[in-house]
Motif scaffolding. Structure first.
Motif, PDB file in Angstrom:
ATOM      1  N   LEU A   1       0.852  -1.166   0.000  1.00 27.19           N
ATOM      2  CA  LEU A   1       0.000   0.000   0.000  1.00 27.19           C
ATOM      3  C   LEU A   1       0.902   1.235   0.000  1.00 27.19           C
ATOM      4  O   LEU A   1       1.874   1.293   0.756  1.00 27.19           O
ATOM      5  CB  LEU A   1      -0.859  -0.015   1.267  1.00 27.19           C
ATOM      6  N   LEU A   2       0.591   2.220  -0.828  1.00 28.49           N
ATOM      7  CA  LEU A   2       1.367   3.459  -0.899  1.00 28.49           C
ATOM      8  C   LEU A   2       0.639   4.568  -0.149  1.00 28.49           C
ATOM      9  O   LEU A   2      -0.554   4.773  -0.360  1.00 28.49           O
ATOM     10  CB  LEU A   2       1.560   3.884  -2.362  1.00 28.49           C
ATOM     11  N   VAL A   3       1.352   5.268   0.730  1.00 27.67           N
ATOM     12  CA  VAL A   3       0.814   6.459   1.388  1.00 27.67           C
ATOM     13  C   VAL A   3       1.198   7.640   0.501  1.00 27.67           C
ATOM     14  O   VAL A   3       2.308   8.147   0.564  1.00 27.67           O
ATOM     15  CB  VAL A   3       1.358   6.620   2.826  1.00 27.67           C
TER      16      VAL A   3
ATOM     17  N   TYR B   1      -1.049   0.075 -11.928  1.00 26.22           N
ATOM     18  CA  TYR B   1      -0.247  -1.109 -12.227  1.00 26.22           C
ATOM     19  C   TYR B   1       0.330  -1.839 -11.020  1.00 26.22           C
ATOM     20  O   TYR B   1       0.726  -2.997 -11.152  1.00 26.22           O
ATOM     21  CB  TYR B   1       0.912  -0.732 -13.156  1.00 26.22           C
ATOM     22  N   TRP B   2       0.412  -1.206  -9.846  1.00 27.45           N
ATOM     23  CA  TRP B   2       1.162  -1.835  -8.759  1.00 27.45           C
ATOM     24  C   TRP B   2       0.387  -2.069  -7.476  1.00 27.45           C
ATOM     25  O   TRP B   2       0.377  -3.176  -6.956  1.00 27.45           O
ATOM     26  CB  TRP B   2       2.449  -1.048  -8.485  1.00 27.45           C
ATOM     27  N   CYS B   3      -0.209  -1.039  -6.911  1.00 28.07           N
ATOM     28  CA  CYS B   3      -0.873  -1.246  -5.615  1.00 28.07           C
ATOM     29  C   CYS B   3      -1.840  -0.095  -5.325  1.00 28.07           C
ATOM     30  O   CYS B   3      -1.733   0.966  -5.918  1.00 28.07           O
ATOM     31  CB  CYS B   3       0.153  -1.359  -4.492  1.00 28.07           C
ATOM     32  N   PRO B   4      -2.745  -0.311  -4.378  1.00 29.27           N
ATOM     33  CA  PRO B   4      -3.640   0.767  -3.975  1.00 29.27           C
ATOM     34  C   PRO B   4      -2.890   1.829  -3.164  1.00 29.27           C
ATOM     35  O   PRO B   4      -1.775   1.587  -2.685  1.00 29.27           O
ATOM     36  CB  PRO B   4      -4.691   0.060  -3.114  1.00 29.27           C
ATOM     37  N   THR B   5      -3.517   2.987  -3.000  1.00 31.24           N
ATOM     38  CA  THR B   5      -2.921   4.058  -2.214  1.00 31.24           C
ATOM     39  C   THR B   5      -3.921   4.578  -1.196  1.00 31.24           C
ATOM     40  O   THR B   5      -5.127   4.385  -1.328  1.00 31.24           O
ATOM     41  CB  THR B   5      -2.478   5.244  -3.103  1.00 31.24           C
TER      42      THR B   5
END
Length: 90
Positions: A27-29, A61-65
């Motif tokens: 998960l990206l902040v 393409y990679w992850c939720p935020t």
């Protein structure tokens, strides 16, 4: 979270791409990152819009935020020079 989303946070051996490849739940902040971006190069948008474009790429393409406020509450971080309305989600 961390700085230079398009470099370290996304591309280092222990970063998002590698963690996703290893099957980790990532998960990206997004309000705790920035990018290394030259607005004189394509796509010729300001620095903050460039960061938003990289965040959108990560989400696609990679992850939720999430925003930092989703964890700690309060007001999300935004550079004072960034006069765009704060985006709740991308």
């Amino acid at each position: 979270m961390g700085v230079h989303l398009n470099m370290c946070v996304l591309g280092r051996p222990f970063a998002i791409r590698q963690l996703v490849t290893q099957g980790k739940n990532v998960l990206l902040v997004r309000d705790m990152t920035d990018t290394m971006y030259n607005s004189k190069m394509k796509p010729f948008v300001n620095h903050f819009a460039g960061t938003s474009l990289v965040v959108a790429h990560v989400e696609k393409y990679w992850c939720p935020t999430i925003l930092s406020t989703d964890i700690v509450g309060g007001k999300p971080f935004q550079f004072k020079e960034d006069k765009r309305p704060l985006e709740r989600t991308h």
